[in-house]
Design an enzyme around this catalytic site. Structure first.
Site, short mmCIF file in Angstrom:
data_model
loop_
_atom_site.label_atom_id
_atom_site.label_comp_id
_atom_site.label_asym_id
_atom_site.label_seq_id
_atom_site.Cartn_x
_atom_site.Cartn_y
_atom_site.Cartn_z
N THR A 174 -6.04 7.22 7.33
CA THR A 174 -6.52 7.44 5.95
C THR A 174 -6.66 6.13 5.18
OG1 THR A 174 -4.32 7.72 4.99
CG2 THR A 174 -5.38 9.69 5.91
N THR A 175 -6.51 5.01 5.89
CA THR A 175 -6.71 3.68 5.28
C THR A 175 -7.58 2.87 6.25
OG1 THR A 175 -4.70 2.83 6.34
CG2 THR A 175 -4.48 3.69 4.10
N HIS A 218 0.83 -1.21 0.00
CA HIS A 218 0.00 0.00 0.00
C HIS A 218 0.86 1.26 0.00
CE1 HIS A 218 -3.41 -2.52 0.88
NE2 HIS A 218 -2.91 -2.90 2.03
N HIS A 259 3.86 10.78 6.27
CA HIS A 259 3.13 10.70 7.54
C HIS A 259 4.02 10.04 8.58
CE1 HIS A 259 -0.99 10.76 5.29
NE2 HIS A 259 -0.50 11.97 5.50
ZN LIG Z 1 -0.55 7.87 5.61
#
Ligand SMILES: [Zn+2]
Length: 239
Positions: A189-190, A79, A123
């Site tokens: 955010t996932t 990812h 992040h």
């Molecule tokens: Zn992230």
């Protein structure tokens, strides 16, 4: 009799079989489908990322980033590309210590600032001892080559692989010069899109070359969740 029960169970499961087994960013398993993986992804009112607009200047605490450790490896988890860290790397905010767990990248950026997208966003994910999360986000603009990205990119791992860095480097060297930050409440955010995450987006950007941005994008693809509605949230900007 047993066979009949099994058949009924299979039919009941059918509607779910059409959903992809693993979330991702594709047509079948992308952000529009994430509610199947975790309800809050679809129904949450404090979801990330967001378009940072109309921030209210505010007397926020200083952001105390005590990064004394090293970046030691890079993982491709399918990812994102995720940096592994060692040593003492602590963010102190709200009188609470949050330890840096990892950092990772999105191409292009997930958060927007005044509707502007960036080619890359990092992040830095921190957790306190109760498991509360705080993410420090850094935007990258295209300019000169970035030395830290160059070191991370020397041999980028394929999905499922981790590459140890030949030369570990200081986590701190990844940060831009500090010039204030935005703060708001958000989520992962996932999937599982868990809320209650403290979001701290640095006002100053880092830089990287177009070639570096292209190389990272080639490995990760578009791994940015679209911006989410802000609802009742306020975005603060440190003075
Ligand atoms: Zn992230």
């Amino acid at each position: 009799m047993k066979r009949k029960v099994l058949a009924t169970a299979l039919i009941a499961a059918l509607p779910y079989i059409s959903h992809a087994a693993e979330w991702g960013y594709g047509e079948e398993n992308g952000p529009d489908h994430w509610g199947h993986f975790a309800e809050v992804c679809a129904s949450g009112k404090n979801q990330s990322p967001v378009d940072i607009q109309n921030a209210a200047a505010s007397d926020l605490d200083d952001l105390e980033l005590s990064y004394h450790g090293q970046v030691v490896d890079i993982l491709n988890n399918g990812h994102t590309l995720q940096g592994g860290v060692e040593g003492h790397n602590v963010l102190t905010i709200d009188d609470t210590e949050f330890e840096l767990k990892q950092f990772h990248f999105h191409t292009p950026s997930e958060n927007l600032i005044n509707n502007q997208s960036y080619p890359l966003e990092a992040h830095f994910v921190h957790a306190d001892q109760n498991g509360n999360l705080a993410v420090v986000a850094v935007m990258y603009e295209v300019d000169d080559k970035n030395n830290q990205v160059a070191q991370l990119s020397q041999s980028l791992p394929t999905a499922g692989e981790t590459t140890a860095l030949d030369q570990p480097f200081a986590v701190k060297s990844m940060l831009p010069e500090f010039d204030g930050y935005y703060r708001f409440s958000g989520s992962l955010t996932t999937p599982p899109c868990s809320e209650g995450v403290r979001w701290l987006v640095l006002n100053n950007s880092q830089h990287l070359s177009q070639e570096q941005a292209d190389a990272l994008h080639q490995v990760m693809g578009d791994n940015n969740r679209p911006v989410q509605d802000i609802y009742a949230r306020q975005i603060l900007l440190s003075q």
